[in-house]
Design an enzyme around this catalytic site. Structure first.
Site, mmCIF file in Angstrom:
data_model
loop_
_atom_site.group_PDB
_atom_site.id
_atom_site.type_symbol
_atom_site.label_atom_id
_atom_site.label_comp_id
_atom_site.label_asym_id
_atom_site.label_seq_id
_atom_site.Cartn_x
_atom_site.Cartn_y
_atom_site.Cartn_z
ATOM 1 N NE ARG A 34 -14.790 -42.983 -49.860
ATOM 2 C CZ ARG A 34 -15.576 -42.465 -48.920
ATOM 3 N NH1 ARG A 34 -16.678 -43.104 -48.552
ATOM 4 N NH2 ARG A 34 -15.269 -41.305 -48.345
ATOM 5 N NE ARG A 126 -26.099 -34.868 -42.235
ATOM 6 C CZ ARG A 126 -25.482 -36.034 -42.416
ATOM 7 N NH1 ARG A 126 -26.191 -37.086 -42.798
ATOM 8 N NH2 ARG A 126 -24.203 -36.149 -42.211
ATOM 9 C CD GLN A 172 -20.229 -37.298 -45.778
ATOM 10 O OE1 GLN A 172 -20.772 -36.194 -45.817
ATOM 11 N NE2 GLN A 172 -20.759 -38.313 -45.140
ATOM 12 C CG ASP A 323 -19.949 -42.004 -38.602
ATOM 13 O OD1 ASP A 323 -20.413 -40.857 -38.550
ATOM 14 O OD2 ASP A 323 -19.519 -42.512 -39.662
ATOM 15 C CE LYS A 350 -20.809 -36.732 -38.863
ATOM 16 N NZ LYS A 350 -20.251 -36.925 -40.215
ATOM 17 N NE ARG A 354 -25.410 -39.725 -35.326
ATOM 18 C CZ ARG A 354 -24.809 -40.298 -36.358
ATOM 19 N NH1 ARG A 354 -23.501 -40.195 -36.506
ATOM 20 N NH2 ARG A 354 -25.505 -40.997 -37.235
ATOM 21 N NE ARG A 397 -23.038 -44.000 -37.884
ATOM 22 C CZ ARG A 397 -22.726 -45.055 -38.640
ATOM 23 N NH1 ARG A 397 -22.737 -46.267 -38.128
ATOM 24 N NH2 ARG A 397 -22.386 -44.905 -39.907
HETATM 25 C C1 S3P Z 1 -18.024 -40.622 -44.399
HETATM 26 C C2 S3P Z 1 -17.420 -39.574 -43.762
HETATM 27 C C3 S3P Z 1 -17.859 -39.049 -42.456
HETATM 28 C C4 S3P Z 1 -18.800 -40.021 -41.744
HETATM 29 C C5 S3P Z 1 -19.828 -40.615 -42.652
HETATM 30 C C6 S3P Z 1 -19.155 -41.361 -43.793
HETATM 31 C C7 S3P Z 1 -17.506 -41.069 -45.711
HETATM 32 O O1 S3P Z 1 -18.546 -37.826 -42.665
HETATM 33 O O2 S3P Z 1 -19.439 -39.382 -40.671
HETATM 34 O O3 S3P Z 1 -20.676 -41.528 -41.962
HETATM 35 O O4 S3P Z 1 -17.867 -42.174 -46.164
HETATM 36 O O5 S3P Z 1 -16.742 -40.313 -46.330
HETATM 37 P P1 S3P Z 1 -17.749 -36.415 -42.805
HETATM 38 O O6 S3P Z 1 -17.031 -36.450 -44.097
HETATM 39 O O7 S3P Z 1 -18.831 -35.387 -42.793
HETATM 40 O O8 S3P Z 1 -16.859 -36.342 -41.613
#
Ligand code: S3P
Length: 442
Positions: A34, A126, A172, A323, A350, A354, A397
């Site tokens: 970000r 994905r 996300q 995570d 993921k 996982r 991970r």
């Molecule tokens: C993240 C959101 C999560 C997380 C990823 C980082 C982020 O994913 O699993 O490692 O930085 O916004 P999701 O938005 O798919 O839950």
């Protein structure tokens, strides 16, 4: 790209003794992505300290450069000269990073730029429809491979604000909509029924963007953001990543005699589900020197070896520890009794499946483990046999989780490929060794 090449192939973890020392976790991955994206969107020069220099984040930096933004590393600090973005000459390649790809999609959509997004084999598998669908509602024209990468944005269409509800808790997706909304006509209103990490909202405020956030325990959160707002450059200091600190914490908890401190870790409550669960299991962990930095709560985490009991982890905790389930499963194997984790459907999509990767790895190490479509149950026996070669499925991970598992198993645990660890925790092996962990690169 630096990082991925620094550690490749097999690594073996074996029981050595107590872990002791004071260490840092690498910069938070979510905040690092970000900081680069918002800095690139802002007017003026932003500086970022303690950026995670892992492959995922370096891909986002490369994407920002391809969009015409100057980003340099100067004496350990990152300098971002925000600019009007231009059309990239080549496709934007995000490697293994879902966060990078999805957030940058939102930002590029708001800037009416034509671009192609791509990634490695895991990222190509994905789902991207979850981001493309709301962006299309806002007016984006894009072609994709059945909801997967590569995705091509046509460019040129000015987006219009939307009023929408997030179908799943995903930071996300939420972030992609918020970044697109900045370039849209009108005010976007977003309803998030189940809260997800809020770093984008916090950081947008730091960059001078006005957003209205109304929280209601019963129905979640409503976010309003008006299009056309300018971001003003600011300086960000990235705190340590609680998702990376989780591996160090877990190693100390399961290894007798251990007592470690991880300094400067982000303890945002929307990321703290793992630590909350550990406390319920009886873990001796403390958040010391709690303070605020850059609009985020941080603390030093002290973790000592603990006698742990299995617990039920409620499904509604998943967004705050999404995570951390692989490493929680390892901790659960060293606990007494069963730990049942539910609400795990997102784990199937993921960096690897996982649930399947954890189940196969733990079973190979002699642990009693069962799973269903969206749950995992680990029956801990307070010790783990180990003696297995575990497949990481190219997932960072999974790789780190099974190396931690081997630090106190009766027989060593070997992983097939450590290269992906560089995506989120480039110094993992060195930090573990500095604490006294025995990690061998055969
Ligand atoms: C993240 C959101 C999560 C997380 C990823 C980082 C982020 O994913 O699993 O490692 O930085 O916004 P999701 O938005 O798919 O839950």
């Amino acid at each position: 790209m630096s990082g991925a090449g620094t550690l490749s192939g097999r690594v073996k973890a074996r029981r050595a003794g107590a872990l002791q020392g004071v260490v840092h976790a690498p910069g938070d991955k979510s905040i690092s992505h970000r900081a680069l994206i918002l800095g690139a969107m802002a007017e003026g020069i932003s500086h970022v300290d303690s950026l995670l220099e892992g492959d995922d984040v370096l891909r986002t930096a490369a994407a920002m450069r391809a969009l015409g933004v100057e980003i340099e590393r100067e004496n350990g600090r990152w300098r971002i000269a925000g600019a009007a973005w231009r059309q990239p000459e080549k496709s934007l390649y995000f490697g293994n990073s879902g966060t990078g790809a999805r957030l940058v999609m939102g930002a590029v959509a708001g800037k009416q730029i034509a671009a192609t997004f791509d990634g490695d084999a895991s990222l190509r598998a994905r789902p991207m429809g979850r981001v493309l669908e709301p962006l299309r509602m806002m007016g984006l024209e894009a072609s994709d491979m059945d909801g997967r990468l590569p995705v091509e944005f046509i460019g040129g269409e000015r987006l219009t604000a939307v009023d929408c509800k997030l179908a799943k808790p995903s930071a996300q997706v939420k972030s992609a909509i918020l970044l697109a909304a900045l370039g849209a006509q009108g005010t976007t209103r977003l309803h998030e029924p189940v809260l997800s990490r809020d770093h984008t909202e916090r950081m947008l405020s730091a960059f001078g963007v006005k957003l209205k956030v109304e929280a209601d325990d019963a129905v979640g959160r409503f976010i309003e953001i008006a299009g056309g707002q300018k971001l003003k450059a600011c300086n960000i200091s990235v705190p340590g990543d609680p998702s990376s600190a989780a591996f160090l914490t877990a190693a100390a908890l399961i290894t007798p005699g251990s007592d470690i401190v991880i300094e400067n870790v982000l303890v945002n409550p929307l990321r703290a589900g793992f630590y909350e669960t550990l406390k319920e299991m009886g873990a001796n962990i403390l958040f010391e020197n709690k303070r605020e930095a850059g609009g985020e709560p941080i603390a030093d985490i002290r973790a000592r070896h603990s006698v742990l009991s299995g617990v039920e982890v409620p499904a509604d905790r998943a967004p705050s520890m999404v995570d951390e389930y692989p490493i929680l499963a390892i901790v659960a194997a060293y606990a007494h009794g069963e730990t049942k984790m539910t609400g795990l459907e997102e784990l199937r999509i993921k960096e690897s499946d996982r649930i399947s990767a954890i189940e196969k790895g733990l079973a190979a190490c002699g642990v009693d483990v069962r799973s269903g479509e969206d749950w995992l149950a680990v029956r801990g026996a307070a010790s783990v046999r180990g003696g297995a070669k575990v497949s990481t499925h190219s997932d960072h991970r999974i790789a780190m989780s099974f190396l931690v598992c081997g630090l106190n198993s009766e027989e060593p645990v070997e992983i097939d490929d450590a290269s992906m660890i560089a995506t989120s925790f480039p110094g993992f092996v060195d930090v573990m060794r500095s604490l006294g962990g025995d990690l061998e690169i055969p």
